[in-house]
Design a protein around this motif. Structure first.
Motif, PDB file in Angstrom:
ATOM      1  N   VAL A 284       0.850  -1.187   0.000  1.00 51.66           N
ATOM      2  CA  VAL A 284       0.000   0.000   0.000  1.00 51.66           C
ATOM      3  C   VAL A 284       0.884   1.234   0.000  1.00 51.66           C
ATOM      4  CG1 VAL A 284      -1.949  -1.092   1.156  1.00 51.66           C
ATOM      5  CG2 VAL A 284      -0.124  -0.070   2.529  1.00 51.66           C
ATOM      6  N   TYR A 285       0.323   2.350  -0.456  1.00 50.32           N
ATOM      7  CA  TYR A 285       1.084   3.590  -0.378  1.00 50.32           C
ATOM      8  C   TYR A 285       0.945   4.131   1.045  1.00 50.32           C
ATOM      9  CZ  TYR A 285       3.298   7.961  -1.527  1.00 50.32           C
ATOM     10  OH  TYR A 285       4.179   9.017  -1.573  1.00 50.32           O
ATOM     11  N   TYR A 286       2.081   4.236   1.712  1.00 51.90           N
ATOM     12  CA  TYR A 286       2.134   4.608   3.113  1.00 51.90           C
ATOM     13  C   TYR A 286       2.426   6.100   3.201  1.00 51.90           C
ATOM     14  CZ  TYR A 286       3.360   3.897   8.079  1.00 51.90           C
ATOM     15  OH  TYR A 286       3.411   3.925   9.457  1.00 51.90           O
ATOM     16  N   ASN A 287       1.401   6.887   3.447  1.00 51.32           N
ATOM     17  CA  ASN A 287       1.532   8.345   3.383  1.00 51.32           C
ATOM     18  C   ASN A 287       2.594   8.939   4.308  1.00 51.32           C
ATOM     19  OD1 ASN A 287      -0.458   8.944   1.372  1.00 51.32           O
ATOM     20  ND2 ASN A 287      -2.053   8.501   2.874  1.00 51.32           N
ATOM     21  N   TYR A 319      -7.044   5.837  -4.985  1.00 50.03           N
ATOM     22  CA  TYR A 319      -6.718   5.415  -3.615  1.00 50.03           C
ATOM     23  C   TYR A 319      -5.921   6.514  -2.942  1.00 50.03           C
ATOM     24  CZ  TYR A 319      -4.647   2.412   0.043  1.00 50.03           C
ATOM     25  OH  TYR A 319      -4.244   1.856   1.236  1.00 50.03           O
ATOM     26  N   GLN A 320      -6.259   6.822  -1.684  1.00 47.88           N
ATOM     27  CA  GLN A 320      -5.621   7.933  -0.980  1.00 47.88           C
ATOM     28  C   GLN A 320      -4.461   7.497  -0.092  1.00 47.88           C
ATOM     29  OE1 GLN A 320      -8.469  10.978   0.570  1.00 47.88           O
ATOM     30  NE2 GLN A 320     -10.025   9.527  -0.131  1.00 47.88           N
ATOM     31  N   GLY A 321      -4.105   6.227  -0.156  1.00 47.66           N
ATOM     32  CA  GLY A 321      -3.024   5.750   0.687  1.00 47.66           C
ATOM     33  C   GLY A 321      -3.521   5.426   2.083  1.00 47.66           C
ATOM     34  N   LEU A 385       3.305  16.245  10.347  1.00 48.72           N
ATOM     35  CA  LEU A 385       2.913  15.151  11.228  1.00 48.72           C
ATOM     36  C   LEU A 385       3.053  13.823  10.502  1.00 48.72           C
ATOM     37  CD1 LEU A 385      -0.332  16.761  12.667  1.00 48.72           C
ATOM     38  CD2 LEU A 385       1.807  16.423  13.917  1.00 48.72           C
ATOM     39  N   VAL A 386       3.693  12.839  11.166  1.00 48.18           N
ATOM     40  CA  VAL A 386       3.886  11.528  10.539  1.00 48.18           C
ATOM     41  C   VAL A 386       3.429  10.378  11.424  1.00 48.18           C
ATOM     42  CG1 VAL A 386       5.774  12.311   9.059  1.00 48.18           C
ATOM     43  CG2 VAL A 386       6.291  11.356  11.333  1.00 48.18           C
ATOM     44  N   GLY A 387       3.060  10.647  12.678  1.00 44.05           N
ATOM     45  CA  GLY A 387       2.637   9.550  13.533  1.00 44.05           C
ATOM     46  C   GLY A 387       2.064  10.027  14.850  1.00 44.05           C
ATOM     47  N   ILE A 407      -2.509  13.469   9.126  1.00 41.81           N
ATOM     48  CA  ILE A 407      -1.303  12.957   8.467  1.00 41.81           C
ATOM     49  C   ILE A 407      -1.534  12.805   6.975  1.00 41.81           C
ATOM     50  CG2 ILE A 407       0.263  10.980   8.297  1.00 41.81           C
ATOM     51  CD1 ILE A 407      -0.262  10.530  11.318  1.00 41.81           C
ATOM     52  N   GLN A 408      -2.683  12.256   6.598  1.00 42.41           N
ATOM     53  CA  GLN A 408      -2.990  12.064   5.181  1.00 42.41           C
ATOM     54  C   GLN A 408      -2.955  13.391   4.429  1.00 42.41           C
ATOM     55  OE1 GLN A 408      -6.080   9.217   3.980  1.00 42.41           O
ATOM     56  NE2 GLN A 408      -7.096  10.923   2.946  1.00 42.41           N
ATOM     57  N   ASN A 409      -3.392  14.459   5.088  1.00 38.21           N
ATOM     58  CA  ASN A 409      -3.432  15.776   4.450  1.00 38.21           C
ATOM     59  C   ASN A 409      -2.192  16.610   4.729  1.00 38.21           C
ATOM     60  OD1 ASN A 409      -6.216  16.190   3.096  1.00 38.21           O
ATOM     61  ND2 ASN A 409      -6.688  15.158   5.017  1.00 38.21           N
ATOM     62  N   GLU A 410      -1.162  15.951   5.263  1.00 39.14           N
ATOM     63  CA  GLU A 410       0.158  16.556   5.463  1.00 39.14           C
ATOM     64  C   GLU A 410       0.110  17.828   6.307  1.00 39.14           C
ATOM     65  OE1 GLU A 410       2.317  16.843   1.766  1.00 39.14           O
ATOM     66  OE2 GLU A 410       2.594  14.670   1.736  1.00 39.14           O
ATOM     67  N   MET A 411      -0.691  17.804   7.354  1.00 39.47           N
ATOM     68  CA  MET A 411      -0.750  18.934   8.271  1.00 39.47           C
ATOM     69  C   MET A 411       0.535  19.022   9.088  1.00 39.47           C
ATOM     70  SD  MET A 411      -4.657  18.865   9.729  1.00 39.47           S
ATOM     71  CE  MET A 411      -4.317  20.268  10.807  1.00 39.47           C
TER      72      MET A 411
END
Length: 450
Positions: A284-287, A319-321, A385-387, A407-411
């Protein structure tokens, strides 16, 4: 158009349901080794522990339902060969031994994963069991009844839940893992320390940072687990050491990761335009890491399977990851995480910083105000944010779903600090815990610069 679906647990079931709901002119044939579909293996520990009385309730679909929707169900059929050049399938009916030849226009590979079985001396002994499907659940229940000493090998989510269930039934439980702490793929040490204390306080024997080397037995039944640090008496062993993608049928025919996980694009297409794939058979694509990774989760599988159905005839919805968001309840602890742990980030080439908040989740003037521990992990240079991780006796796990979106939206840390969250004393403080953690992280960064 002839569509062949190979494997029908989560991703396969989702794909079939979506395709039959939106397309009337497809001839869909499902090949499945088992005699069932859609089993939620994450519920096995709940069944073992008596929370779920009947394992049959862990199915959310059935062969009959999919057949009624229009799919041809070939259960107890083992696909032996796929020829992607000529678009043919060779399968064996496991009940009759009959060989089945078929063709397809589009192939959907949803073969999922299978537990890793370490090839160790004694692995063939009786009373060494896997934990994956419905039949495994039934076997574990039956054999655990007569076993007093139970050893669980592999300290991930499934292993931890089984350990809790066995201990609740008064069994003598040994928990073994090669890592130096449990749940290390999901949580950093300040979280796993809390959980380990909970387990040991209840008499569970933690044997960490050691590798199983062999099994020994008497009269064909396992009696000992031998590691590089000791020997442990046992009546039953449950192997939970991880999963690998079941993709041998397409090896060398489409692009895969080194571990065999199929690489798909944003529309679930493989490197062969006539083959789609979804679920645990895929990378899967891991954002958080901005790369493909192998993260077998039912949530990923149902999303990906549904997207196969929506994109089979034309690329429609991308797919959004994933963030690999997951949750766990052990005893009275509510635990969840999303994205990268601080320990894992360097393996993906990321330099990160973290901040951890420990505070009451709502105002102290309320009758109760349980403490909660929340951790944010973010890129040092960009503050992306990554985790995140959370643990508390009150259920605040939905915070990880919120942070998954972030995280998905790279905040960034700064953006999270001032997001609009409601305040109500029953539920939180004027500064929501997520705001509070981000503000603390910003303060720590300022202090470092002084």
């Amino acid at each position: 158009m002839k569509v062949a679906v190979i494997g029908c647990t989560h991703a396969g079931t989702a794909a079939v349901k979506e395709l039959t709901a939106t397309n009337e002119n497809l001839e869909i044939t499902v090949y499945e080794r088992n005699d069932n579909v859609s089993f939620l293996s994450c519920g096995i520990a709940l069944h073992v522990g008596g929370v779920v009385e009947h394992a049959e309730s862990l199915f959310y679909s059935s062969p009959d339902e999919l057949a009624d929707l229009g799919a041809t169900m070939r259960l107890k059929h083992d696909v032996l060969e796929i020829d992607s050049t000529n678009q043919t399938i060779l399968a064996k009916n496991l009940l009759t031994g009959e060989t089945v030849h078929d063709t397809y226009d589009k192939l959907i590979m949803t073969t999922g994963s299978w537990p890793i079985i370490p090839m160790l001396p004694g692995i063939e002994l009786n009373q060494i069991e896997l934990c994956k499907n419905y039949h495994h659940a039934q076997t574990i229940i039956k054999k655990a009844t007569d076993a007093q000493r139970i050893t669980v090998v592999g300290a991930g989510y499934i292993g931890a839940e089984l350990v809790e269930a066995f201990e609740a039934y008064g069994k003598d439980v040994t928990f073994i893992d090669s890592a130096d702490r449990i749940l290390n793929k999901y949580l950093d040490r300040s979280f796993t320390d809390i959980i380990e204390s909970e387990l040991t306080d209840r008499g569970i024997q933690l044997e960490l940072n050691q590798t199983v080397q062999s099994f020994t037995g008497v009269d064909g039944n396992v009696t000992q687990v031998v590691t590089d640090k000791g020997t442990f008496e046992t009546d039953l062993v449950i192997l939970c050491v991880g999963f690998r993608p079941s993709t041998e049928l397409l090896k060398g025919q489409i692009d895969m990761l080194p571990n065999g996980a199929i690489i798909v694009d944003d529309y679930m297409r493989t490197s062969n335009p006539n083959i789609f794939a979804a679920g645990d058979s895929c990378a899967v694509y891991y954002n958080p890491a901005r790369t493909h990774a192998y993260i077998p989760l039912a949530t990923n599988a149902v999303r990906m399977g549904t997207l196969v159905g929506k994109n089979l005839l034309a690329p429609t919805i991308r797919y959004q990851g994933t963030q690999g968001t997951s949750g766990l309840r052990l005893y009275d602890l509510n635990i969840a995480s999303t994205g990268l742990t601080e320990d894992a980030a360097p393996f993906f080439g990321l330099e990160v910083t973290s901040t951890t908040v420990q505070d009451a989740y709502r105002p102290e003037f309320m009758p109760t105000a349980e403490n909660v521990q929340l951790k944010l992990v973010y890129e040092t240079a960009t503050h992306r944010l990554v985790g995140a991780q959370i643990i508390s006796k009150v259920d605040l796990t939905q915070a990880m779903n919120t942070l998954s979106v972030a995280i998905q939206n790279e905040m960034t840390l700064e953006e999270l600090a001032f997001v609009d969250f409601f305040f109500q004393p029953h539920y939180n403080k004027p500064w929501n815990l997520l705001n509070q953690a981000a503000l603390q992280g910003m303060k720590e960064l300022t202090s470092e610069r002084v």
